[in-house]
Design a protein around this motif. Sequence first.
Motif, short mmCIF file in Angstrom:
data_model
loop_
_atom_site.label_atom_id
_atom_site.label_comp_id
_atom_site.label_asym_id
_atom_site.label_seq_id
_atom_site.Cartn_x
_atom_site.Cartn_y
_atom_site.Cartn_z
N LEU A 112 -6.62 14.66 -19.94
CA LEU A 112 -5.40 14.88 -20.70
C LEU A 112 -4.76 16.21 -20.31
N SER A 113 -3.45 16.18 -20.00
CA SER A 113 -2.79 17.46 -19.76
C SER A 113 -1.46 17.48 -20.50
N SER A 114 -1.29 18.45 -21.33
CA SER A 114 -0.14 18.65 -22.23
C SER A 114 0.38 17.34 -22.84
N GLY A 115 -0.52 16.65 -23.53
CA GLY A 115 -0.13 15.47 -24.29
C GLY A 115 0.15 14.24 -23.46
N SER A 116 -0.12 14.31 -22.15
CA SER A 116 0.12 13.15 -21.31
C SER A 116 -1.17 12.69 -20.64
N VAL A 117 -1.19 11.42 -20.30
CA VAL A 117 -2.36 10.83 -19.67
C VAL A 117 -2.03 10.52 -18.21
N PRO A 118 -2.53 11.33 -17.26
CA PRO A 118 -2.25 11.05 -15.85
C PRO A 118 -3.16 9.94 -15.32
N LEU A 119 -2.56 8.90 -14.75
CA LEU A 119 -3.33 7.75 -14.30
C LEU A 119 -2.97 7.34 -12.88
N THR A 120 -3.95 6.78 -12.17
CA THR A 120 -3.69 6.13 -10.89
C THR A 120 -4.24 4.71 -10.99
N LEU A 121 -3.42 3.73 -10.63
CA LEU A 121 -3.85 2.33 -10.70
C LEU A 121 -4.09 1.82 -9.28
N LYS A 122 -5.24 1.18 -9.10
CA LYS A 122 -5.50 0.54 -7.81
C LYS A 122 -5.89 -0.91 -8.05
N ILE A 123 -5.36 -1.78 -7.21
CA ILE A 123 -5.77 -3.18 -7.25
C ILE A 123 -6.61 -3.40 -6.00
N ILE A 124 -7.92 -3.60 -6.20
CA ILE A 124 -8.84 -3.63 -5.05
C ILE A 124 -9.47 -5.01 -4.93
N PRO A 125 -9.13 -5.75 -3.88
CA PRO A 125 -9.73 -7.08 -3.73
C PRO A 125 -11.03 -7.03 -2.91
N GLY A 126 -11.89 -7.97 -3.17
CA GLY A 126 -13.01 -8.22 -2.25
C GLY A 126 -14.24 -7.35 -2.38
N VAL A 127 -14.21 -6.34 -3.26
CA VAL A 127 -15.38 -5.46 -3.36
C VAL A 127 -16.61 -6.24 -3.79
N ASN A 128 -16.38 -7.24 -4.64
CA ASN A 128 -17.52 -8.03 -5.12
C ASN A 128 -18.32 -8.66 -3.99
N PHE A 129 -17.64 -9.00 -2.90
CA PHE A 129 -18.36 -9.58 -1.76
C PHE A 129 -19.38 -8.59 -1.23
N ALA A 130 -18.95 -7.33 -1.15
CA ALA A 130 -19.87 -6.31 -0.64
C ALA A 130 -21.06 -6.14 -1.59
N TRP A 131 -20.79 -6.09 -2.89
CA TRP A 131 -21.91 -5.95 -3.85
C TRP A 131 -22.86 -7.13 -3.71
N PHE A 132 -22.26 -8.33 -3.58
CA PHE A 132 -23.08 -9.54 -3.46
C PHE A 132 -23.93 -9.47 -2.19
N GLY A 133 -23.31 -9.00 -1.10
CA GLY A 133 -24.04 -8.86 0.16
C GLY A 133 -25.22 -7.91 0.03
N ILE A 134 -25.02 -6.83 -0.72
CA ILE A 134 -26.10 -5.86 -0.91
C ILE A 134 -27.27 -6.51 -1.66
N VAL A 135 -26.92 -7.30 -2.67
CA VAL A 135 -27.97 -8.00 -3.42
C VAL A 135 -28.72 -8.96 -2.50
N LEU A 136 -27.97 -9.65 -1.63
CA LEU A 136 -28.62 -10.57 -0.67
C LEU A 136 -29.56 -9.81 0.26
N PHE A 137 -29.12 -8.65 0.74
CA PHE A 137 -29.98 -7.80 1.57
C PHE A 137 -31.33 -7.60 0.89
N ALA A 138 -31.25 -7.19 -0.37
CA ALA A 138 -32.48 -6.86 -1.10
C ALA A 138 -33.35 -8.11 -1.28
N ILE A 139 -32.73 -9.22 -1.70
CA ILE A 139 -33.51 -10.44 -1.92
C ILE A 139 -34.16 -10.90 -0.61
N GLY A 140 -33.36 -10.87 0.45
CA GLY A 140 -33.85 -11.35 1.74
C GLY A 140 -35.05 -10.56 2.23
N ILE A 141 -34.94 -9.24 2.22
CA ILE A 141 -36.04 -8.44 2.77
C ILE A 141 -37.28 -8.54 1.87
#
Lengths: 162, 677
Positions: free
Chosen positions: B638-667
């Motif tokens: 919060l700065s002087s009564g205002s809320v500074p925000l940045t919005l990002k729309i990020i596609p596809g990250v879930n694939f990477a997380w899923f891949g990491i889980v597969l790595f672990a299961i596989g090994i």
Amino acid sequence: MRTKKLVSILVLVLILAFAYFSYTTALTNFTLSDKTNSYLGGIKFHRAAAGLEEGFQIAQQENKPVMVYFWAIWCQYCARFQTDTLGNPQIKKILEEDYVLVAMDLDIDREVAQEYGVSYPPYLVFMDPKGKILERVPGAVGPDYLLPIVTQVREKVRGNTT
Amino acid sequence: MIPFGDTLLYAALALSVIALIGLLLKDFKNIEYFNQLVTPAILLGAGLLTFSYILLTYYFVTGNFAYDYVWQYSSRDLPLVYKISGTWAGQPGTYLLWVLVIYLSAAWLAWTTKHSTALARRTQIITLLTGIYLVILTLIQTPFKLILDRPDVIEMIAKGELAAGFVPLDGNGLNALLVNFWMIVHPPLMFIGYATMTIPFAAAIVYLLTKADGWEELGRQWARFTWLFLGMGIAVGGVWAYLVLGWGGFWAWDPVETASFIPWLTLTGFLHAAALHRKDKSTFSIAAPILAAVSFILVLYAAMVVRSGLFNSVHAFGDTPTGSLLIILISIVSIVTIVLGMRRYLEEPDKVEEDRGFWNKINIFYVTLLLFVVLAFISFWGITFPAFIQLTQGLKVNVASDTKNFFNLWSYPFTIILLLALGFCLNYNEKNKEEQKKTLFIVIGLSIITMFLRTDNFYVLDHSSPFWVREPAIYKMIGNISVISLFPSMIYATWSTAQRLIDYLRIKSIRPRIKGIGIAIVHFGMIFILFGAVISSNFTQSIEVGSIPLASKGEKVDIGNGYDIKIIDFSTRSLAESVPAASGNYNVQSVQLEIYKDNSMIGSGTAEYLDSKTGSGTFPLVDSSITGTDVYVIFQGLSSGSVPLTLKIIPGVNFAWFGIVLFAIGIILIMAVRSKS
């Protein structure tokens, strides 16, 4: 086994060529700081504590405000801040013509940073030629935010003497 | 007086020296005399180190601020779990964790083998030598240093500013960025991974020295274990950067994260080399041990990068006395490895066998190993030469106009070749070779053609970035390659892996089947991670929201591009529940938000900002949807009564997380099957 040997030699040559090429490319294109200056976002800065001292001398002779920019190479926001905000054509013109610019590398100039109460990059400190702090701009602000500040500080310093 | 914790370390050191002497006497003079002491000494040493770690944890939990390390990384109002994780928040504690795990693996070696074979004995000698060296480093940078031994405290006591027996009432506190779940798991994963690399390395060195059989078997599970822990440690670091540091991505090529990625790459190479080496001892008889040794050297290098102060990173710890000692160790191990590798290479008889041409499994595997080495070298060089230039010429250089461009553009072509090799190898069949070569050539052709496709902005380097124009010609040339060119090889690799999985599923006996499924899953994991990385980094949409006045709470605010944001609520609290808001060391500001696109809600949640005297942290709002697109909002306080925000729309990250889980299961599946060699 001849094939393996040939492939190995080929890869080794490739690696060496890549190493040499990227090394020289970085030296000619991407020098951020040498002994006396920093080159950030296409703008030339004096650097480090010695640069700041020298900067104040120039500022007093020419009656210019001093802007100190605290940055770091690992800072995710600095690079974009340099190109988009400091490198904004309007801002860049004012900075280069009417300011004395000094850059502080947070990896090296830690003491100066501490002295000015700066703990993270990017961070701008605006001062008059005598070293009185006129404005602080922490964080990667946009050009719309910085432009009025850059103009106001300049007018303030000019106004003080005339 | 020596602190109690340090005496434990000295005792462990003495015990290791006794064990080492015993092993050396047995090995060189065949003297049994000392030999009976070896196993008990190692077990006791491991026990003492375990005890010292428990002791350190006890100091943290009870808030014993007489110890400098406890003072630096803890404070009274931290929740219990962060008091415990504070033990691995800094360098001294992670050294202790590292040696502890090395000694636990030495104890395992002693217990399971009783040093009955020359291989086990000699592997233990090298493990102990490494352990001893690192215990000394731990003692130099000990977590048991008393606060009264700090130079500034000594000075203040001399001046009379502090009382003689000074003990601080409260600690300095944990850095705000470290106060979260990922911090609890990231460092232990990394350092356990570093430590478990010791036995495969030691066995490899013994093999290079003596050609001892069974070295690969001895280190096999440890190497896989390292691969899992190091990989998960890096992944968790990525999750942390994404969820906590507000990078808006999970990978930024920061020198320290890159440094930990390099040994993981060469270790992956080692696992591939070992897979063929165990079937035929003459295959990769030099490449496999060298890759194991190099992975260990690179682990030391990664530790050095953090501790030398030469590398400028977000993990800044400053320079420490042990940095140069690590460099010495790296030099010694490197020279030993090179000399032994050269000797073995020159000794190796030139095998006279019929030339089977280039297209056989061993050669393609060899290309794969080289690709891992090349990818590792690109990363190694990219973090190393700027440090080298800074050290020798006093210049500070960047590797490209934008740091990440360097790594992305050079790694890109080799990633395609790696996928091609994967596609070819996993589907390799001696009988159908000609047909498979044809498929490979078609995919290569498609990859090359698609490189030239013109798109909106789907290139190796982002054309809309201000850095693009300032890259040199060759960087622009590679940067101009369309990322569509990744997909032919990616589809090919996926298809091959799927084919292989079907083959594995048909296998009757259970153990090779499970192992095969594991192998297929690991490779699927890699494809998923690559896909997620490419999609998320190329298609992220970033909208600077600016500041929204808190007064507009409950109203939709138009932020352009068809997006609206509504502030639902704003609140502050202290991290420790017992401490009232705004009075503790850690104060959290939370803003509850709803995000709309074309008037329908696409995401909601809480973005937080943590403020403390040791720095600030942004915990972004991350709302994932099943479609795989994250709504990501960074709140910068919060700065002087205002809320500074940045919005990002990020596609596809879930694939990477899923891949990491597969790595672990596989090994884990692969590790679960103890294959006979």
